[in-house]
Motif scaffolding. Sequence first.
Motif, PDB file in Angstrom:
ATOM      1  N   TYR A   1      23.317 187.905  39.309  1.00 16.05           N
ATOM      2  CA  TYR A   1      22.661 187.139  40.376  1.00 16.05           C
ATOM      3  C   TYR A   1      22.056 188.034  41.459  1.00 16.05           C
ATOM      4  CZ  TYR A   1      24.923 183.098  38.326  1.00 16.05           C
ATOM      5  OH  TYR A   1      25.312 182.131  37.464  1.00 16.05           O
ATOM      6  N   ALA A   2      22.190 189.348  41.262  1.00 18.41           N
ATOM      7  CA  ALA A   2      21.781 190.267  42.327  1.00 18.41           C
ATOM      8  C   ALA A   2      20.285 190.205  42.601  1.00 18.41           C
ATOM      9  CB  ALA A   2      22.175 191.689  41.977  1.00 18.41           C
ATOM     10  N   LYS A   3      19.525 189.895  41.553  1.00 21.33           N
ATOM     11  CA  LYS A   3      18.073 189.938  41.693  1.00 21.33           C
ATOM     12  C   LYS A   3      17.578 189.039  42.825  1.00 21.33           C
ATOM     13  CE  LYS A   3      14.492 191.005  38.518  1.00 21.33           C
ATOM     14  NZ  LYS A   3      13.982 190.937  37.179  1.00 21.33           N
ATOM     15  N   GLU A   4      18.154 187.857  42.874  1.00 22.92           N
ATOM     16  CA  GLU A   4      17.748 186.890  43.896  1.00 22.92           C
ATOM     17  C   GLU A   4      18.021 187.449  45.284  1.00 22.92           C
ATOM     18  OE1 GLU A   4      18.793 182.381  45.176  1.00 22.92           O
ATOM     19  OE2 GLU A   4      19.627 183.155  43.300  1.00 22.92           O
ATOM     20  N   LYS A   5      19.217 188.024  45.436  1.00 22.11           N
ATOM     21  CA  LYS A   5      19.594 188.571  46.742  1.00 22.11           C
ATOM     22  C   LYS A   5      18.672 189.717  47.132  1.00 22.11           C
ATOM     23  CE  LYS A   5      21.666 187.218  49.397  1.00 22.11           C
ATOM     24  NZ  LYS A   5      22.003 186.340  50.327  1.00 22.11           N
ATOM     25  N   ILE A   6      18.334 190.537  46.143  1.00 21.28           N
ATOM     26  CA  ILE A   6      17.454 191.670  46.442  1.00 21.28           C
ATOM     27  C   ILE A   6      16.103 191.168  46.931  1.00 21.28           C
ATOM     28  CG2 ILE A   6      16.179 193.590  45.419  1.00 21.28           C
ATOM     29  CD1 ILE A   6      18.576 194.077  43.629  1.00 21.28           C
ATOM     30  N   SER A   7      15.615 190.105  46.302  1.00 24.26           N
ATOM     31  CA  SER A   7      14.309 189.601  46.748  1.00 24.26           C
ATOM     32  C   SER A   7      14.425 189.015  48.145  1.00 24.26           C
ATOM     33  CB  SER A   7      13.771 188.576  45.756  1.00 24.26           C
ATOM     34  OG  SER A   7      14.410 187.344  45.950  1.00 24.26           O
ATOM     35  N   GLN A   8      15.594 188.446  48.464  1.00 21.82           N
ATOM     36  CA  GLN A   8      15.785 187.943  49.829  1.00 21.82           C
ATOM     37  C   GLN A   8      15.764 189.081  50.835  1.00 21.82           C
ATOM     38  OE1 GLN A   8      19.360 185.627  49.890  1.00 21.82           O
ATOM     39  NE2 GLN A   8      18.480 184.008  48.617  1.00 21.82           N
ATOM     40  N   ILE A   9      16.424 190.191  50.471  1.00 26.86           N
ATOM     41  CA  ILE A   9      16.421 191.354  51.365  1.00 26.86           C
ATOM     42  C   ILE A   9      14.999 191.867  51.534  1.00 26.86           C
ATOM     43  CG2 ILE A   9      17.150 193.764  51.556  1.00 26.86           C
ATOM     44  CD1 ILE A   9      19.781 193.012  50.402  1.00 26.86           C
ATOM     45  N   ARG A  10      14.260 191.833  50.448  1.00 30.86           N
ATOM     46  CA  ARG A  10      12.872 192.292  50.507  1.00 30.86           C
ATOM     47  C   ARG A  10      12.075 191.450  51.501  1.00 30.86           C
ATOM     48  NH1 ARG A  10       8.691 190.269  47.485  1.00 30.86           N
ATOM     49  NH2 ARG A  10       6.795 191.518  47.621  1.00 30.86           N
ATOM     50  N   ILE A  11      12.246 190.143  51.402  1.00 31.30           N
ATOM     51  CA  ILE A  11      11.511 189.249  52.308  1.00 31.30           C
ATOM     52  C   ILE A  11      11.920 189.510  53.755  1.00 31.30           C
ATOM     53  CG2 ILE A  11      11.285 186.835  52.990  1.00 31.30           C
ATOM     54  CD1 ILE A  11      11.307 186.164  50.008  1.00 31.30           C
ATOM     55  N   LEU A  12      13.222 189.741  53.945  1.00 34.06           N
ATOM     56  CA  LEU A  12      13.712 190.049  55.294  1.00 34.06           C
ATOM     57  C   LEU A  12      13.035 191.295  55.836  1.00 34.06           C
ATOM     58  CD1 LEU A  12      17.576 189.597  55.424  1.00 34.06           C
ATOM     59  CD2 LEU A  12      15.906 188.750  57.054  1.00 34.06           C
ATOM     60  N   LEU A  13      12.995 192.324  54.998  1.00 36.04           N
ATOM     61  CA  LEU A  13      12.401 193.592  55.449  1.00 36.04           C
ATOM     62  C   LEU A  13      10.915 193.425  55.745  1.00 36.04           C
ATOM     63  CD1 LEU A  13      14.161 196.166  53.131  1.00 36.04           C
ATOM     64  CD2 LEU A  13      14.147 196.163  55.612  1.00 36.04           C
ATOM     65  N   ILE A  14      10.227 192.678  54.878  1.00 33.41           N
ATOM     66  CA  ILE A  14       8.798 192.472  55.114  1.00 33.41           C
ATOM     67  C   ILE A  14       8.591 191.737  56.435  1.00 33.41           C
ATOM     68  CG2 ILE A  14       6.744 191.263  54.284  1.00 33.41           C
ATOM     69  CD1 ILE A  14       7.628 191.911  51.465  1.00 33.41           C
ATOM     70  N   ASN A  15       9.438 190.741  56.677  1.00 32.57           N
ATOM     71  CA  ASN A  15       9.340 190.004  57.934  1.00 32.57           C
ATOM     72  C   ASN A  15       9.548 190.920  59.135  1.00 32.57           C
ATOM     73  OD1 ASN A  15       9.191 186.857  58.235  1.00 32.57           O
ATOM     74  ND2 ASN A  15       9.968 187.305  56.196  1.00 32.57           N
ATOM     75  N   LEU A  16      10.567 191.772  59.018  1.00 30.20           N
ATOM     76  CA  LEU A  16      10.864 192.701  60.116  1.00 30.20           C
ATOM     77  C   LEU A  16       9.659 193.605  60.384  1.00 30.20           C
ATOM     78  CD1 LEU A  16      14.535 193.855  59.583  1.00 30.20           C
ATOM     79  CD2 LEU A  16      13.503 193.263  61.760  1.00 30.20           C
ATOM     80  N   HIS A  17       9.161 194.196  59.325  1.00 32.54           N
ATOM     81  CA  HIS A  17       8.043 195.116  59.497  1.00 32.54           C
ATOM     82  C   HIS A  17       6.802 194.384  60.014  1.00 32.54           C
ATOM     83  CE1 HIS A  17       9.399 199.020  58.316  1.00 32.54           C
ATOM     84  NE2 HIS A  17      10.058 198.510  57.301  1.00 32.54           N
ATOM     85  N   HIS A  18       6.645 193.150  59.554  1.00 34.71           N
ATOM     86  CA  HIS A  18       5.505 192.376  60.019  1.00 34.71           C
ATOM     87  C   HIS A  18       5.599 192.139  61.527  1.00 34.71           C
ATOM     88  CE1 HIS A  18       2.238 189.492  59.715  1.00 34.71           C
ATOM     89  NE2 HIS A  18       2.919 188.734  60.568  1.00 34.71           N
ATOM     90  N   LEU A  19       6.785 191.770  61.966  1.00 31.90           N
ATOM     91  CA  LEU A  19       6.990 191.552  63.400  1.00 31.90           C
ATOM     92  C   LEU A  19       6.691 192.829  64.186  1.00 31.90           C
ATOM     93  CD1 LEU A  19      10.161 189.446  64.217  1.00 31.90           C
ATOM     94  CD2 LEU A  19       7.876 189.219  65.132  1.00 31.90           C
ATOM     95  N   LEU A  20       7.194 193.936  63.668  1.00 30.24           N
ATOM     96  CA  LEU A  20       6.986 195.211  64.367  1.00 30.24           C
ATOM     97  C   LEU A  20       5.511 195.567  64.409  1.00 30.24           C
ATOM     98  CD1 LEU A  20       9.925 197.469  63.178  1.00 30.24           C
ATOM     99  CD2 LEU A  20       9.678 196.124  65.245  1.00 30.24           C
ATOM    100  N   ASN A  21       4.840 195.360  63.288  1.00 31.55           N
ATOM    101  CA  ASN A  21       3.419 195.695  63.264  1.00 31.55           C
ATOM    102  C   ASN A  21       2.620 194.815  64.219  1.00 31.55           C
ATOM    103  OD1 ASN A  21       3.375 197.830  61.516  1.00 31.55           O
ATOM    104  ND2 ASN A  21       3.352 196.530  59.706  1.00 31.55           N
ATOM    105  N   SER A  22       3.026 193.552  64.318  1.00 35.98           N
ATOM    106  CA  SER A  22       2.293 192.665  65.220  1.00 35.98           C
ATOM    107  C   SER A  22       2.548 193.074  66.669  1.00 35.98           C
ATOM    108  CB  SER A  22       2.707 191.222  64.994  1.00 35.98           C
ATOM    109  OG  SER A  22       4.034 191.043  65.393  1.00 35.98           O
TER     110      SER A  22
END
Lengths: 297, 138
Positions: A184-205
């Motif tokens: 089931y790890a794959k799902e969690k990894i994709s969630q972490i990915r989305i979290l990181l993208i969100n974080l970086h997006h916020l920082l870039n904005s």
Amino acid sequence: MSCVNKIFTRKYTTFIGSLLSARSEELWCVSIPRQVVLLVCIPMEEDTSVISALYPPPPPYVKCFTDENVGRLRSLLKENGGDLERLDVENTELQFLVPPQQPSGPSYRSFGDIWNFKDKFMTLEDAGIPQLYDGGSTGNGAGDDGEDEEIFTRERIDELKKLAKSLLLNFLELLGIFAKNPEYAKEKISQIRILLINLHHLLNSYRLHQSREILILKIEEKISQDTEEIENIEEVCRSVEEKIRTLVRDRIDSKVKATDGDVDMDEVLPEQTKEQIRELEKQAVKDILANEGNDSH
Amino acid sequence: MADRLTQLQICLDQLTDMFSAALNYVDQHHDAIVLNAEDPKLVDQNHHPASNAEFTESINELASDIILKTRQILTIIDTLPGVGVTKKEQMDRILQLEKELYDVEMKKKKTIQTKDDLLEWVNELILQISRGIAETRV
């Protein structure tokens, strides 16, 4: 490069040869490193051509950009009234000097990629990533030039913190999942990915906001630096003037004391006092010179 | 030194690297355990797991590193400049500062001019004095 190639190929060709000749790839648990395959594929005989083909040569029309041609175009433009489009330069060398028109459409193609003419703030939605934080771009992304992305409020900061903490929590969960059921790890990894993208997006904005803030800081710094410099210069000037004034006063005082009248000082003064005054003058000169040094500094 | 935002981005990247490093370490260095008490434990010649104490210590270190990094990120987030200031306020401030800077620059130019004048005067004075000294010596 070619040297490296040769060493690598010598080392690996026999190995790869035996690998391939075995013809039972599915049994091999080792995979051939991709670089090795790439290196072997480069033809060894054409070393020089490989290097010269790294970048294409400049287009032939660069030769038309001579000083003479540029000058001619400029005078033509002057005659024409500055209208580039109506210049009659067809089929001459000068036609290369007239910049081509911008391609129609919102984007163009270059180096195998599609580029937009206008820099646009890309919202998470545009990139197909769910937005995890509240507020902001939903609904009015393109309309007002992403204006809302540039305001950085306390809520945004809180959202950033929340995202950072949930990143940690998600990593913990990922560890738990790995321990219990890695499937089931794959799902969690994709969630972490989305979290990181969100974080970086916020920082870039936040970047635009930050650069303005830094500009303000820099100007303030420059102003205080200048003010300090002005004060320093004024201070030194004042001290120089003060010193000269003291010197002149001393001189007059000593003159009055020594002569008690209008007799020329040099005749009346004893040799010793004259010497002292000379010393004083020398000292004054030295002081002034030193001050000048500070001054120009 | 980089600005706060870049620092934050770097920290975030480091944190991600740490996640991966921690997972990697556990993956590479864990020892096998016996599920059934009667089974003999087979030893893999090519695998050299860390000793129990060492492993625990490393794991603790990795974990505390991750926590520290997260704390650092939270601190940097707290110190980001210009929170709650709108773009318009910033632009107004920049315009105002620009004017101020211009004034200060003009003043500086003037002061330097005054200084140069003084310098010239002092130079002249020195010449006069040295001439005077030379004359008294004659």
